[in-house]
Design a protein around this motif. Structure first.
Motif, PDB file in Angstrom:
ATOM      1  N   GLU A  16       0.862  -1.186   0.000  1.00 53.61           N
ATOM      2  CA  GLU A  16       0.000   0.000   0.000  1.00 53.61           C
ATOM      3  C   GLU A  16       0.896   1.234   0.000  1.00 53.61           C
ATOM      4  N   VAL A  17       0.661   2.135  -0.962  1.00 55.52           N
ATOM      5  CA  VAL A  17       1.483   3.352  -1.112  1.00 55.52           C
ATOM      6  C   VAL A  17       0.601   4.575  -0.947  1.00 55.52           C
ATOM      7  N   SER A  18       1.079   5.534  -0.186  1.00 56.15           N
ATOM      8  CA  SER A  18       0.361   6.803  -0.020  1.00 56.15           C
ATOM      9  C   SER A  18       1.372   7.946  -0.117  1.00 56.15           C
ATOM     10  N   MET A  22       3.013   9.514  -5.852  1.00 56.20           N
ATOM     11  CA  MET A  22       2.934   8.058  -5.945  1.00 56.20           C
ATOM     12  C   MET A  22       3.304   7.558  -7.344  1.00 56.20           C
ATOM     13  N   GLU A  41      -5.378   1.728  -8.202  1.00 58.03           N
ATOM     14  CA  GLU A  41      -5.540   2.935  -7.401  1.00 58.03           C
ATOM     15  C   GLU A  41      -6.908   2.906  -6.732  1.00 58.03           C
ATOM     16  N   ASP A  43      -9.088   4.877  -3.332  1.00 60.77           N
ATOM     17  CA  ASP A  43      -9.169   5.795  -2.182  1.00 60.77           C
ATOM     18  C   ASP A  43      -7.884   6.601  -2.018  1.00 60.77           C
ATOM     19  N   HIS A  44      -7.384   7.148  -3.158  1.00 60.22           N
ATOM     20  CA  HIS A  44      -6.184   8.014  -3.171  1.00 60.22           C
ATOM     21  C   HIS A  44      -4.934   7.256  -2.711  1.00 60.22           C
ATOM     22  N   LYS A  45      -4.968   5.961  -2.877  1.00 62.01           N
ATOM     23  CA  LYS A  45      -3.798   5.152  -2.555  1.00 62.01           C
ATOM     24  C   LYS A  45      -3.546   4.184  -3.707  1.00 62.01           C
ATOM     25  N   TYR A  47      -2.084   0.362  -4.813  1.00 57.32           N
ATOM     26  CA  TYR A  47      -1.794  -0.976  -4.321  1.00 57.32           C
ATOM     27  C   TYR A  47      -1.152  -1.773  -5.459  1.00 57.32           C
ATOM     28  N   CYS A  67       7.153   9.319  -0.469  1.00 53.12           N
ATOM     29  CA  CYS A  67       5.956   8.490  -0.293  1.00 53.12           C
ATOM     30  C   CYS A  67       6.154   7.540   0.872  1.00 53.12           C
ATOM     31  N   PHE A  69       5.090   3.662   2.252  1.00 52.30           N
ATOM     32  CA  PHE A  69       4.580   2.362   1.778  1.00 52.30           C
ATOM     33  C   PHE A  69       4.665   1.360   2.934  1.00 52.30           C
ATOM     34  N   LYS A  72       0.799  -4.536   3.082  1.00 44.78           N
ATOM     35  CA  LYS A  72      -0.587  -4.701   3.522  1.00 44.78           C
ATOM     36  C   LYS A  72      -0.885  -6.173   3.818  1.00 44.78           C
TER      37      LYS A  72
END
Length: 398
Positions: A16-18, A22, A41, A43-45, A47, A67, A69, A72
């Motif tokens: 999971e990257v936020s 990104m 992509e 919810d603004h994240k 995967y 970023c 990460f 998950k």
């Protein structure tokens, strides 16, 4: 499918990257030969999935792209093995289970027959068992080509046999010889023979030499039209032909039987006794047998053989024997009803002997009563085709 299996065996991480860059993080990872797949992509994240070693190489690129990460989910065999590495008994049990399944799959546990119509499946299976081709035998010890040859030699009606393994099943496929039709080839010399005793009522000969005429009485097996005849009145030499004729005869059939005025029927109750057994290989081991407290009962046996799949039946089965109680009820029917039932049964049995072209000329039935029993004799006079062709075996005989 192969790639999915490979990724599972070597293990992978769902990442999971936020953050604000990104896309740059993804580009940096790809440009540095880090293999990523299933990028999504949500919810603004972002995967994606990546291998265990590649996951460790993501940190400097995440720092450069500012970023965050994290792993998950962790998937694959390495994580499963790590989770259960301290549970030695579970590991040993799993290995033993796999070895047991592999060992059981090396044997035949079920024999099935396909393609047979006239020959009983039970007869074929019994014949194979007598030669050592039965359930419980090691596959490597069975010579299937030899078994095929044995079946063909054992049963003249089998023209082809194919035997193969399907999992733990021994599948026997056969093809039976098509019965020869009664009508002969027009070019094959033959006689026309009487099917049964009869009084000739009509004869029309198209080819061959007739040996009977209308009004003659013949016995079963008598030659009605000969397929060999002289070349002429003054020439004793014989020639052979395929006899053809339309021959009808008056035939007589008899059938006798007995019926009782007092008849027994079964009135089933709700009482059921069950016997549970476990079948291991060919041995039946009862483990629960309820007491039978009634005198009259019918047995119904249900066997459920354990299978891994359809192709892998195992040598274990669960068998349930049910004893269904019934009360015998004696009912008395009228004498006329008994006669009607008896006549219907006799006619059904007698009809099996009549040809499709038979015309019923007369039908008589004679009843007699002795105590509670009704006896009957059914006689039928019919007119039907009585000739059939038999090939001449030796054309050189006079």
């Amino acid at each position: 499918m192969f790639l999915t299996l490979w990724n599972y065996l070597r293990g992978y991480v769902i990442v999971e990257v936020s953050g604000f860059s990104m896309e740059r993080f993804i580009n940096l990872a790809v440009n540095n030969n880090i293999y990523l797949w299933d990028i999504q992509e949500k919810d603004h994240k972002i995967y994606f999935k990546t291998g265990i070693e590649d996951f460790k190489r993501l940190k400097p690129h995440a720092k450069k792209a500012r970023c965050r990460f994290k792993a998950k989910y962790k998937k694959g065999f390495p994580f499963v093995a790590y989770k259960y590495k301290k549970r030695k008994m579970l590991t040993i049990g799993s290995v033993l289970f796999i070895l047991m399944i592999w060992m059981l799959a090396s044997f035949v546990w079920l024999v099935e027959v396909e393609g047979n119509e006239r020959i009983s499946s039970l007869d074929i299976i019994t014949s194979l068992e007598a030669k050592g081709y039965s359930a419980g035998k090691l596959k490597t010890k069975l010579n299937l080509r030899e078994a095929e040859t044995y079946l063909i030699n054992q049963y003249p009606d089998i023209v082809w046999a194919g035997i193969k393994f399907e999992g733990t099943r021994l599948l026997v496929q056969i093809a039976e010889i098509v019965p020869k039709p009664q009508m002969n080839d027009e070019n094959v010399p033959c006689n026309i023979i009487a099917k049964r005793d009869a009084l000739i009522t009509y004869i029309a000969t198209y080819k061959g030499m007739p040996l009977v005429k209308k009004g003659d009485t013949v016995k079963k097996g008598d030659v009605l039209v000969a397929g060999q005849m002289p070349l002429g009145i003054d020439d004793p030499n014989m020639y052979f032909t395929a006899s053809r004729a339309n021959i009808k005869g008056k035939t007589t059939y008899y059938m006798q039987g007995e019926a009782s005025i007092q008849q027994m029927s079964k009135d089933y109750t709700d009482h059921v006794s069950r016997k549970y057994s476990l079948k291991l290989f060919n041995k039946l081991i009862p483990f629960l047998n309820q007491k039978v407290s009634f005198e009259y009962y019918d047995r119904v046996i249900t066997t459920n053989q354990l299978r891994i799949t359809k192709l892998f039946p195992l040598p274990f089965a669960f068998e349930v024997e049910e004893r269904l109680e019934y009360v015998p009820v004696i009912t008395e029917i009228t004498e006329q009803d008994a006669k009607d039932q008896l006549l219907a049964r006799l006619w059904e049995d007698l009809s099996k002997n009549l040809s499709d072209t038979a015309i019923i000329l007369k039908r008589d039935v004679f009843f007699s009563k002795t105590g509670n029993a009704i006896s009957a004799i059914l006689s039928v006079i019919a007119e039907e085709d009585i000739g059939y062709a038999v090939e001449l075996q030796n054309e050189g005989e006079n």
